[in-house]
Write a protein that holds these residues in place. Structure first.
Motif, PDB file in Angstrom:
ATOM      1  N   GLU A  40      13.144   0.301  -6.622  1.00 47.52           N
ATOM      2  CA  GLU A  40      12.422   0.949  -5.380  1.00 47.52           C
ATOM      3  C   GLU A  40      10.835   1.564  -5.968  1.00 47.52           C
ATOM      4  O   GLU A  40       9.575  -0.135  -5.106  1.00 47.52           O
ATOM      5  N   TRP A  41      10.102   2.133  -6.442  1.00 50.13           N
ATOM      6  CA  TRP A  41       9.103   2.456  -6.382  1.00 50.13           C
ATOM      7  C   TRP A  41       8.588   0.996  -7.207  1.00 50.13           C
ATOM      8  O   TRP A  41       7.217   0.896  -7.356  1.00 50.13           O
ATOM      9  N   PHE A  42       8.738   0.774  -8.246  1.00 53.40           N
ATOM     10  CA  PHE A  42       8.329  -0.576  -9.180  1.00 53.40           C
ATOM     11  C   PHE A  42       7.797  -1.548  -7.952  1.00 53.40           C
ATOM     12  O   PHE A  42       7.268  -2.286  -8.253  1.00 53.40           O
ATOM     13  N   ALA A  43       9.194  -1.932  -7.306  1.00 53.11           N
ATOM     14  CA  ALA A  43       9.078  -3.255  -6.158  1.00 53.11           C
ATOM     15  C   ALA A  43       7.454  -2.845  -5.713  1.00 53.11           C
ATOM     16  O   ALA A  43       6.702  -3.242  -4.671  1.00 53.11           O
ATOM     17  N   VAL A  44       7.498  -1.841  -4.948  1.00 56.16           N
ATOM     18  CA  VAL A  44       6.486  -1.081  -4.195  1.00 56.16           C
ATOM     19  C   VAL A  44       5.495  -1.589  -4.473  1.00 56.16           C
ATOM     20  O   VAL A  44       4.240  -1.990  -4.006  1.00 56.16           O
ATOM     21  N   LEU A  45       4.553  -0.707  -6.280  1.00 59.10           N
ATOM     22  CA  LEU A  45       3.979  -0.779  -7.065  1.00 59.10           C
ATOM     23  C   LEU A  45       3.567  -2.400  -7.088  1.00 59.10           C
ATOM     24  O   LEU A  45       2.380  -2.859  -7.538  1.00 59.10           O
ATOM     25  N   ARG A  46       4.615  -3.235  -7.263  1.00 65.57           N
ATOM     26  CA  ARG A  46       4.392  -5.364  -7.613  1.00 65.57           C
ATOM     27  C   ARG A  46       4.091  -5.172  -6.279  1.00 65.57           C
ATOM     28  O   ARG A  46       3.137  -6.417  -6.510  1.00 65.57           O
ATOM     29  N   SER A  47       3.953  -4.967  -5.221  1.00 64.17           N
ATOM     30  CA  SER A  47       3.786  -5.869  -4.236  1.00 64.17           C
ATOM     31  C   SER A  47       1.885  -5.746  -3.921  1.00 64.17           C
ATOM     32  O   SER A  47       1.654  -4.539  -4.029  1.00 64.17           O
ATOM     33  N   GLU A  48       1.659  -6.805  -3.446  1.00 70.04           N
ATOM     34  CA  GLU A  48       0.277  -6.655  -3.112  1.00 70.04           C
ATOM     35  C   GLU A  48      -0.573  -6.125  -2.371  1.00 70.04           C
ATOM     36  O   GLU A  48      -1.147  -5.925  -1.574  1.00 70.04           O
ATOM     37  N   LYS A  49       0.880  -5.540  -1.686  1.00 69.57           N
ATOM     38  CA  LYS A  49      -0.120  -4.628  -0.328  1.00 69.57           C
ATOM     39  C   LYS A  49       0.164  -3.453  -0.761  1.00 69.57           C
ATOM     40  O   LYS A  49      -0.472  -2.284   0.016  1.00 69.57           O
ATOM     41  N   ASP A  54      -0.176   4.735  -2.052  1.00 70.65           N
ATOM     42  CA  ASP A  54       1.139   4.473  -3.150  1.00 70.65           C
ATOM     43  C   ASP A  54       1.220   5.111  -4.436  1.00 70.65           C
ATOM     44  O   ASP A  54       1.819   5.390  -4.806  1.00 70.65           O
ATOM     45  N   HIS A  55       0.151   5.262  -5.348  1.00 75.31           N
ATOM     46  CA  HIS A  55       0.091   5.123  -6.952  1.00 75.31           C
ATOM     47  C   HIS A  55       0.322   6.463  -6.814  1.00 75.31           C
ATOM     48  O   HIS A  55       0.521   6.986  -7.597  1.00 75.31           O
ATOM     49  N   ARG A  56      -0.850   7.448  -5.424  1.00 70.96           N
ATOM     50  CA  ARG A  56      -0.861   8.374  -5.710  1.00 70.96           C
ATOM     51  C   ARG A  56       0.631   9.097  -5.360  1.00 70.96           C
ATOM     52  O   ARG A  56       1.150  10.228  -5.589  1.00 70.96           O
ATOM     53  N   ARG A  57       1.080   8.434  -4.330  1.00 74.34           N
ATOM     54  CA  ARG A  57       2.626   9.285  -3.477  1.00 74.34           C
ATOM     55  C   ARG A  57       3.764   8.854  -5.364  1.00 74.34           C
ATOM     56  O   ARG A  57       4.420   9.927  -5.665  1.00 74.34           O
ATOM     57  N   TRP A  58       3.693   7.283  -6.137  1.00 72.17           N
ATOM     58  CA  TRP A  58       4.643   7.272  -7.070  1.00 72.17           C
ATOM     59  C   TRP A  58       4.328   8.394  -8.000  1.00 72.17           C
ATOM     60  O   TRP A  58       4.752   8.543  -9.076  1.00 72.17           O
ATOM     61  N   ALA A  59       2.600   8.634  -8.213  1.00 71.11           N
ATOM     62  CA  ALA A  59       2.234   9.488  -9.625  1.00 71.11           C
ATOM     63  C   ALA A  59       3.383  11.252  -8.762  1.00 71.11           C
ATOM     64  O   ALA A  59       3.524  11.722 -10.109  1.00 71.11           O
TER      65      ALA A  59
END
Length: 345
Positions: A40-49, A54-59
């Motif tokens: 799910e995270w990979f899909a989110v970070l690949r998105s143009e949006k 998002d990157h801070r939450r992923w970290a």
């Protein structure tokens, strides 16, 4: 290892992890859930949006536990499809168009081979087979099969993602299986005295005794299934020699041979581009089906026990998944074209 980037970001230390099998390590709900989160995270970070938030939450997520970091590495490895590439060049290669993409892929593969020399990654099964396949005389890509007729009339079929070398000398006929699986229909040698026909893997050798058989090399060892005649199995690190007769299969490693088990021609149905499960568990079926498609094909633990019987054409693996959803109490979740899971309704 602490990670501070995202998709297209930097990683403190490059780590190679082979793509996960249809069932993640442990096959438990927790392992499966963590891999789902990583996808799910990979899909989110690949998105143009995707944005800085998002990157801070992923970290925060990935640094919460080593399990998250391992799952993330596995998801990236699946996305790469090149075995040894780090996240940044793999993403660039997949995004580049046409000839530029193909050139970049070749360059990156060559670079990774050089970087991998001397690295512990070479100790892994996936890395060894990847490098051996790159140099093999004959190979197939994922989803493809190939038929070879050798100089003595022996016929060899290569299954998906397989590689072999063929060595015929004045005293022997040898086929070295570097990766994947082959079906061999042995021919009588015209030389006098007749040369033995052997198939070798890193685990040992299989000598044909006028026969038709398959040999498969995988991370857990090698396996032979005999349909006609018989074969002799000798091990790489043992003097033990065992016989496998028609209608039976045996697993073996460098110093062990498993017990005989009943086998039949359905194990070689892939020659006709078919999978023919006979009371096969769903997770085992998906593990086989996953060999013929790119990316990750997963199975939720709640449905892994379901059984399958039938004939499934391999020409369209997506159609097979659609059929599963129509005939079993499951649904197919597609997070991307390369990340698919079969889950309970």
């Amino acid at each position: 290892m602490r990670i501070t980037g995202g998709v297209g970001g930097m990683i403190d230390k490059g780590v190679y992890l082979p793509p996960p099998r249809a069932n993640p390590p442990g096959s438990g709900a927790k392992d499966f859930s963590v891999l789902q989160e990583a996808a799910e995270w990979f899909a989110v970070l690949r998105s143009e949006k995707a944005n800085a938030y998002d990157h801070r939450r992923w970290a925060v997520w990935i640094n919460a536990t080593p399990l998250h970091a391992e799952a993330w590495s596995r998801v990236e490895a699946v996305n790469q499809q090149f075995g040894l590439l780090s996240a940044v060049p793999a993403h660039a290669a997949l995004s580049a168009p046409g000839r530029q993409r193909r050139t970049l892929v070749k360059s990156l593969v060559a670079l990774c081979v050089m970087v991998a020399v001397g690295d512990t990654a070479l100790d892994t099964y996936s890395a060894r087979t990847y490098l051996a396949s790159m140099k093999a005389q004959y190979r197939t890509y994922i989803g493809r099969t190939r038929k070879l007729t050798l100089e003595d009339g022996t016929v060899v079929w290569l299954n998906t993602d397989s590689a072999v070398d063929v060595y015929y000398t004045g005293s022997t006929r040898q086929i070295r299986l570097r990766a994947g699986e082959i079906l061999v229909q042995s021919a009588h040698d015209t030389q006098i005295p007749a040369r033995p026909l052997e198939v070798s893997t890193p685990d040992g050798q299989v000598r044909a005794l006028g026969t038709r058989f398959t040999v498969r090399y995988q991370e857990t060892g090698s396996a032979v299934a005999v349909f006609e005649g018989a074969v002799e199995i000798s091990l790489a690190k043992s003097n033990a020699i065992q016989l496998a007769q028609a209608g039976f299969a045996r697993d073996f490693g460098v110093s062990w041979i498993g017990a005989s088990r009943v086998s039949d021609e359905s194990r070689a149905a892939w020659v006709n581009a078919l999978l023919t499960p006979d009371n096969m568990r769903l997770d085992d079926f998906l593990a086989e089906l996953g060999r013929y498609r790119h990316g990750y094909l997963g199975c939720a633990p709640e449905v892994a026990y379901l059984r399958l019987v039938g004939v499934y054409p391999l020409a369209d693996t997506d159609r097979i998944l659609t059929t599963l959803a129509a005939t079993l109490p499951v649904h197919i979740r597609r997070r991307s074209s390369w990340w698919v899971t079969v889950e309970a309704l």
